[in-house]
Design a protein around this motif. Structure first.
Motif, PDB file in Angstrom:
ATOM      1  N   TYR A 171       0.542  -1.168  -0.282  1.00 58.19           N
ATOM      2  CA  TYR A 171       0.037  -0.080   0.120  1.00 58.19           C
ATOM      3  C   TYR A 171       1.009   1.378   0.032  1.00 58.19           C
ATOM      4  CZ  TYR A 171      -3.993   2.923   1.594  1.00 58.19           C
ATOM      5  OH  TYR A 171      -5.043   3.722   1.446  1.00 58.19           O
ATOM      6  N   LEU A 172       1.963   1.161   0.675  1.00 55.27           N
ATOM      7  CA  LEU A 172       2.898   2.252   0.743  1.00 55.27           C
ATOM      8  C   LEU A 172       3.748   2.457  -0.537  1.00 55.27           C
ATOM      9  CD1 LEU A 172       4.366   1.563   4.379  1.00 55.27           C
ATOM     10  CD2 LEU A 172       2.774   3.600   3.748  1.00 55.27           C
ATOM     11  N   ALA A 173       3.965   1.403  -1.142  1.00 56.37           N
ATOM     12  CA  ALA A 173       4.555   1.402  -2.427  1.00 56.37           C
ATOM     13  C   ALA A 173       3.731   2.159  -3.527  1.00 56.37           C
ATOM     14  CB  ALA A 173       5.036  -0.047  -2.655  1.00 56.37           C
ATOM     15  N   TRP A 174       2.306   1.555  -3.277  1.00 50.22           N
ATOM     16  CA  TRP A 174       1.558   2.146  -4.350  1.00 50.22           C
ATOM     17  C   TRP A 174       1.373   3.610  -4.195  1.00 50.22           C
ATOM     18  CZ3 TRP A 174      -2.903   5.210  -3.979  1.00 50.22           C
ATOM     19  CH2 TRP A 174      -3.795   5.066  -5.181  1.00 50.22           C
ATOM     20  N   PHE A 175       1.447   4.317  -3.028  1.00 51.59           N
ATOM     21  CA  PHE A 175       1.505   5.897  -2.806  1.00 51.59           C
ATOM     22  C   PHE A 175       2.831   6.274  -3.590  1.00 51.59           C
ATOM     23  CE2 PHE A 175      -2.134   5.596   0.316  1.00 51.59           C
ATOM     24  CZ  PHE A 175      -3.037   6.513  -0.048  1.00 51.59           C
ATOM     25  N   ALA A 176       3.799   5.639  -3.191  1.00 52.86           N
ATOM     26  CA  ALA A 176       5.042   6.256  -3.676  1.00 52.86           C
ATOM     27  C   ALA A 176       5.133   6.061  -5.299  1.00 52.86           C
ATOM     28  CB  ALA A 176       6.275   5.031  -3.391  1.00 52.86           C
ATOM     29  N   ARG A 177       4.440   5.301  -5.938  1.00 52.63           N
ATOM     30  CA  ARG A 177       4.194   5.205  -7.516  1.00 52.63           C
ATOM     31  C   ARG A 177       3.275   6.086  -7.892  1.00 52.63           C
ATOM     32  NH1 ARG A 177       4.176  -0.272  -6.639  1.00 52.63           N
ATOM     33  NH2 ARG A 177       1.626  -0.140  -6.683  1.00 52.63           N
ATOM     34  N   LYS A 178       2.124   6.465  -7.289  1.00 56.52           N
ATOM     35  CA  LYS A 178       1.063   7.304  -7.492  1.00 56.52           C
ATOM     36  C   LYS A 178       1.164   8.770  -7.210  1.00 56.52           C
ATOM     37  CE  LYS A 178      -0.950   4.024  -9.944  1.00 56.52           C
ATOM     38  NZ  LYS A 178      -1.351   4.282 -11.350  1.00 56.52           N
ATOM     39  N   GLY A 179       1.914   8.927  -5.961  1.00 59.08           N
ATOM     40  CA  GLY A 179       2.035  10.176  -5.399  1.00 59.08           C
ATOM     41  C   GLY A 179       1.299  10.276  -4.087  1.00 59.08           C
ATOM     42  N   PHE A 180       2.196  10.821  -3.198  1.00 60.58           N
ATOM     43  CA  PHE A 180       1.788  11.057  -1.976  1.00 60.58           C
ATOM     44  C   PHE A 180       0.809  12.202  -1.743  1.00 60.58           C
ATOM     45  CE2 PHE A 180       5.674   8.681  -1.232  1.00 60.58           C
ATOM     46  CZ  PHE A 180       5.484   7.704  -0.681  1.00 60.58           C
ATOM     47  N   PRO A 181      -0.154  12.127  -1.056  1.00 53.31           N
ATOM     48  CA  PRO A 181      -1.185  13.200  -0.904  1.00 53.31           C
ATOM     49  C   PRO A 181      -0.407  14.244  -0.230  1.00 53.31           C
ATOM     50  CG  PRO A 181      -1.762  11.519   0.685  1.00 53.31           C
ATOM     51  CD  PRO A 181      -0.630  10.990  -0.116  1.00 53.31           C
ATOM     52  N   PRO A 182      -0.830  15.711  -0.262  1.00 53.87           N
ATOM     53  CA  PRO A 182      -0.273  16.630   0.510  1.00 53.87           C
ATOM     54  C   PRO A 182      -0.459  16.793   2.000  1.00 53.87           C
ATOM     55  CG  PRO A 182      -2.390  17.546  -0.738  1.00 53.87           C
ATOM     56  CD  PRO A 182      -2.038  16.005  -0.925  1.00 53.87           C
ATOM     57  N   GLY A 183       0.387  17.612   2.481  1.00 50.14           N
ATOM     58  CA  GLY A 183       0.104  17.803   3.924  1.00 50.14           C
ATOM     59  C   GLY A 183       0.789  16.545   4.836  1.00 50.14           C
ATOM     60  N   GLU A 184       0.418  16.413   6.162  1.00 48.28           N
ATOM     61  CA  GLU A 184       0.878  15.611   7.046  1.00 48.28           C
ATOM     62  C   GLU A 184       0.817  14.204   6.718  1.00 48.28           C
ATOM     63  OE1 GLU A 184       0.934  15.565  11.838  1.00 48.28           O
ATOM     64  OE2 GLU A 184      -1.101  15.017  10.809  1.00 48.28           O
ATOM     65  N   THR A 185      -0.358  13.977   6.339  1.00 50.50           N
ATOM     66  CA  THR A 185      -0.852  12.627   5.653  1.00 50.50           C
ATOM     67  C   THR A 185       0.354  11.923   4.689  1.00 50.50           C
ATOM     68  OG1 THR A 185      -3.045  12.555   6.347  1.00 50.50           O
ATOM     69  CG2 THR A 185      -2.550  10.860   4.753  1.00 50.50           C
ATOM     70  N   GLY A 186       0.610  12.748   3.823  1.00 45.81           N
ATOM     71  CA  GLY A 186       1.669  12.441   2.885  1.00 45.81           C
ATOM     72  C   GLY A 186       2.890  12.382   3.198  1.00 45.81           C
ATOM     73  N   ARG A 187       3.369  13.213   4.164  1.00 40.97           N
ATOM     74  CA  ARG A 187       4.524  13.288   4.979  1.00 40.97           C
ATOM     75  C   ARG A 187       4.737  11.889   5.622  1.00 40.97           C
ATOM     76  NH1 ARG A 187       4.106  17.282   8.377  1.00 40.97           N
ATOM     77  NH2 ARG A 187       4.379  15.968  10.002  1.00 40.97           N
ATOM     78  N   LEU A 188       3.922  11.558   6.435  1.00 35.76           N
ATOM     79  CA  LEU A 188       3.735  10.309   7.139  1.00 35.76           C
ATOM     80  C   LEU A 188       3.904   9.026   6.385  1.00 35.76           C
ATOM     81  CD1 LEU A 188       1.453  11.361  10.051  1.00 35.76           C
ATOM     82  CD2 LEU A 188       3.993  11.210  10.097  1.00 35.76           C
ATOM     83  N   LEU A 189       3.124   9.107   5.196  1.00 36.78           N
ATOM     84  CA  LEU A 189       3.056   8.099   4.311  1.00 36.78           C
ATOM     85  C   LEU A 189       4.452   7.778   3.634  1.00 36.78           C
ATOM     86  CD1 LEU A 189      -0.413   8.344   2.646  1.00 36.78           C
ATOM     87  CD2 LEU A 189       0.386   6.513   4.056  1.00 36.78           C
ATOM     88  N   ALA A 190       5.138   9.071   3.149  1.00 39.74           N
ATOM     89  CA  ALA A 190       6.357   9.000   2.446  1.00 39.74           C
ATOM     90  C   ALA A 190       7.522   8.294   3.731  1.00 39.74           C
ATOM     91  CB  ALA A 190       6.611  10.334   2.174  1.00 39.74           C
ATOM     92  N   LEU A 191       7.444   8.820   4.924  1.00 35.02           N
ATOM     93  CA  LEU A 191       8.295   8.269   5.820  1.00 35.02           C
ATOM     94  C   LEU A 191       8.047   6.990   5.911  1.00 35.02           C
ATOM     95  CD1 LEU A 191      10.372   8.741   8.122  1.00 35.02           C
ATOM     96  CD2 LEU A 191       8.535   9.729   9.451  1.00 35.02           C
ATOM     97  N   MET A 192       6.935   6.419   6.195  1.00 37.24           N
ATOM     98  CA  MET A 192       6.718   5.069   6.648  1.00 37.24           C
ATOM     99  C   MET A 192       6.978   4.160   5.379  1.00 37.24           C
ATOM    100  SD  MET A 192       5.684   3.101   9.038  1.00 37.24           S
ATOM    101  CE  MET A 192       6.285   1.380   8.852  1.00 37.24           C
TER     102      MET A 192
END
Length: 70
Positions: free
Chosen positions: A31-52
């Motif tokens: 799921y994290l890799a999917w976001f990495a390919r598609k793009g992380f959302p803006p803001g804190e949620t995206g920052r935390l997803l990218a870090l994780m």
């Protein structure tokens, strides 16, 4: 990353999507890799997803264990 981001990973839940309500630290790697390919959302949620994603990709999930429950 600020000093509180690691603590947020084990205390804050995903606000939307298939894994809504699950802690960021407990999101599956694919799921994290999917976001990495598609793009992380803006803001804190995206920052935390990218870090994780970085933590998961580098096999470092175990480093979050001492932070759980504190």
């Amino acid at each position: 990353m600020n000093n509180d981001d690691l603590q947020l990973l084990v205390s804050k839940s995903m606000p939307f999507g298939k894994y809504q309500g699950r802690l960021f630290a407990d999101l599956p790697g694919y799921y994290l890799a999917w976001f990495a390919r598609k793009g992380f959302p803006p803001g804190e949620t995206g920052r935390l997803l990218a870090l994780m994603h970085e933590i998961d990709h580098n096999g470092l999930r175990h480093l979050l264990d001492p932070l759980r429950g504190s």
